[in-house]
Design a protein around this motif. Structure first.
Motif, PDB file in Angstrom:
ATOM      1  N   ILE A   5      57.411  74.119  34.527  1.00 41.28           N
ATOM      2  CA  ILE A   5      57.585  72.804  35.143  1.00 41.28           C
ATOM      3  C   ILE A   5      56.839  71.746  34.334  1.00 41.28           C
ATOM      4  O   ILE A   5      57.384  70.697  33.991  1.00 41.28           O
ATOM      5  N   LYS A   6      55.578  72.028  34.000  1.00 39.56           N
ATOM      6  CA  LYS A   6      54.739  71.067  33.288  1.00 39.56           C
ATOM      7  C   LYS A   6      55.259  70.772  31.883  1.00 39.56           C
ATOM      8  O   LYS A   6      55.007  69.704  31.340  1.00 39.56           O
ATOM      9  N   GLN A   7      55.988  71.722  31.323  1.00 39.47           N
ATOM     10  CA  GLN A   7      56.538  71.552  29.984  1.00 39.47           C
ATOM     11  C   GLN A   7      57.504  70.366  29.918  1.00 39.47           C
ATOM     12  O   GLN A   7      57.615  69.711  28.890  1.00 39.47           O
ATOM     13  N   PHE A   8      58.171  70.060  31.027  1.00 36.37           N
ATOM     14  CA  PHE A   8      59.157  68.982  31.052  1.00 36.37           C
ATOM     15  C   PHE A   8      58.604  67.690  31.651  1.00 36.37           C
ATOM     16  O   PHE A   8      59.336  66.738  31.853  1.00 36.37           O
ATOM     17  N   MET A   9      57.303  67.661  31.948  1.00 41.79           N
ATOM     18  CA  MET A   9      56.662  66.455  32.471  1.00 41.79           C
ATOM     19  C   MET A   9      56.035  65.681  31.320  1.00 41.79           C
ATOM     20  O   MET A   9      55.298  66.254  30.519  1.00 41.79           O
ATOM     21  N   GLN A  10      56.324  64.404  31.282  1.00 46.33           N
ATOM     22  CA  GLN A  10      55.708  63.546  30.279  1.00 46.33           C
ATOM     23  C   GLN A  10      54.764  62.597  31.015  1.00 46.33           C
ATOM     24  O   GLN A  10      55.186  61.864  31.908  1.00 46.33           O
ATOM     25  N   ILE A  11      53.485  62.630  30.630  1.00 46.74           N
ATOM     26  CA  ILE A  11      52.459  61.874  31.331  1.00 46.74           C
ATOM     27  C   ILE A  11      51.957  60.739  30.439  1.00 46.74           C
ATOM     28  O   ILE A  11      51.662  60.950  29.264  1.00 46.74           O
ATOM     29  N   SER A  18      64.831  67.136  32.157  1.00 46.88           N
ATOM     30  CA  SER A  18      65.247  68.432  31.638  1.00 46.88           C
ATOM     31  C   SER A  18      66.737  68.606  31.866  1.00 46.88           C
ATOM     32  O   SER A  18      67.317  67.988  32.760  1.00 46.88           O
ATOM     33  N   SER A  19      67.314  69.435  31.052  1.00 50.77           N
ATOM     34  CA  SER A  19      68.700  69.832  31.271  1.00 50.77           C
ATOM     35  C   SER A  19      68.678  71.062  32.179  1.00 50.77           C
ATOM     36  O   SER A  19      67.604  71.609  32.451  1.00 50.77           O
ATOM     37  N   PRO A  20      69.825  71.503  32.667  1.00 47.37           N
ATOM     38  CA  PRO A  20      69.823  72.713  33.507  1.00 47.37           C
ATOM     39  C   PRO A  20      69.169  73.901  32.790  1.00 47.37           C
ATOM     40  O   PRO A  20      69.425  74.138  31.614  1.00 47.37           O
ATOM     41  N   LEU A  72      69.649  75.076  38.066  1.00 46.14           N
ATOM     42  CA  LEU A  72      69.321  73.677  38.279  1.00 46.14           C
ATOM     43  C   LEU A  72      68.265  73.196  37.284  1.00 46.14           C
ATOM     44  O   LEU A  72      67.596  73.987  36.628  1.00 46.14           O
ATOM     45  N   SER A  73      68.125  71.866  37.172  1.00 44.51           N
ATOM     46  CA  SER A  73      67.138  71.276  36.272  1.00 44.51           C
ATOM     47  C   SER A  73      65.849  70.992  37.045  1.00 44.51           C
ATOM     48  O   SER A  73      65.830  71.006  38.275  1.00 44.51           O
ATOM     49  N   ILE A  74      64.789  70.703  36.304  1.00 41.42           N
ATOM     50  CA  ILE A  74      63.492  70.434  36.922  1.00 41.42           C
ATOM     51  C   ILE A  74      63.539  69.203  37.846  1.00 41.42           C
ATOM     52  O   ILE A  74      63.029  69.258  38.967  1.00 41.42           O
ATOM     53  N   PRO A  75      64.153  68.062  37.452  1.00 39.69           N
ATOM     54  CA  PRO A  75      64.188  66.921  38.377  1.00 39.69           C
ATOM     55  C   PRO A  75      64.911  67.219  39.692  1.00 39.69           C
ATOM     56  O   PRO A  75      64.585  66.622  40.721  1.00 39.69           O
ATOM     57  N   GLN A  76      65.862  68.147  39.690  1.00 40.72           N
ATOM     58  CA  GLN A  76      66.552  68.508  40.931  1.00 40.72           C
ATOM     59  C   GLN A  76      65.613  69.228  41.899  1.00 40.72           C
ATOM     60  O   GLN A  76      65.852  69.231  43.102  1.00 40.72           O
TER      61      GLN A  76
END
Length: 173
Positions: free
Chosen positions: A54-60, A76-78, A136-140
């Motif tokens: 999950i954290k891999q696709f978070m940009q802070i 993120s993509s699916p 599903l993707s992370i934002p979903q």
């Protein structure tokens, strides 16, 4: 997310604006980090995925003195089914995946792992074509309930944390 500051001693703020700015910046970053942790934990309560994924696709973007805002962007993509605990079964051509923790494992037929072991692939029905098994993707995964609980937590802890940081910096002056 709008947070109002109540109960802060305005006289100290007027006397030490730099100290107040330092305390506010540190508080915004502290609360932002807590929100990130809280949302990842809430997502993991529902979905069978590692926190690292999950954290891999978070940009802070942390708060700076110039802008005083903490930004968390999730893109993120699916995802492939391998990230949800995919297991190859003893029966040939079957892979099981557990996406939601509340549900059981789902068995995919005509499926197998790639040679590198980093993806679940599946043959299309009625042909020899191979496609990756997307979920599903992370934002979903970040639904309204998770975002609302994170906002409530930030509202609740912000004023106390700001007061603590302000007292810390006042002690240094």
């Amino acid at each position: 997310m709008n947070i109002e500051i109540t109960g802060l001693d305005e006289a100290l703020v007027a006397l030490n604006p730099k100290v107040y700015q330092k305390a506010l910046n540190r508080t915004v970053n502290d609360i932002g980090g807590k929100v990130r942790t809280q949302t990842v934990k809430d997502v993991r309560r529902t979905y069978n995925i590692k926190a690292k994924d999950i954290k891999q696709f978070m940009q802070i973007k942390r708060s700076r003195y110039a802008d005083m805002k903490y930004q968390m962007q999730i893109r993120s993509s699916p995802l492939n089914a391998i990230r949800f605990g995919a297991r190859v079964l003893k029966q040939r051509g079957k892979v099981s995946v557990r996406i939601k923790k509340a549900n059981g494992r789902k068995v995919l037929s005509r499926a197998f792992l790639s040679k590198s072991g980093k993806a679940v692939l599946q043959r299309e029905k009625g042909s020899q074509k191979i496609r990756a098994v997307s979920t599903l993707s992370i934002p979903q995964m970040f639904n309204e309930k998770i975002l609302k609980s994170a906002e409530e937590m930030a509202q609740k802890e912000f004023s106390k944390k700001l007061q603590d940081n302000f007292n810390f910096y006042i002690g240094k002056v």
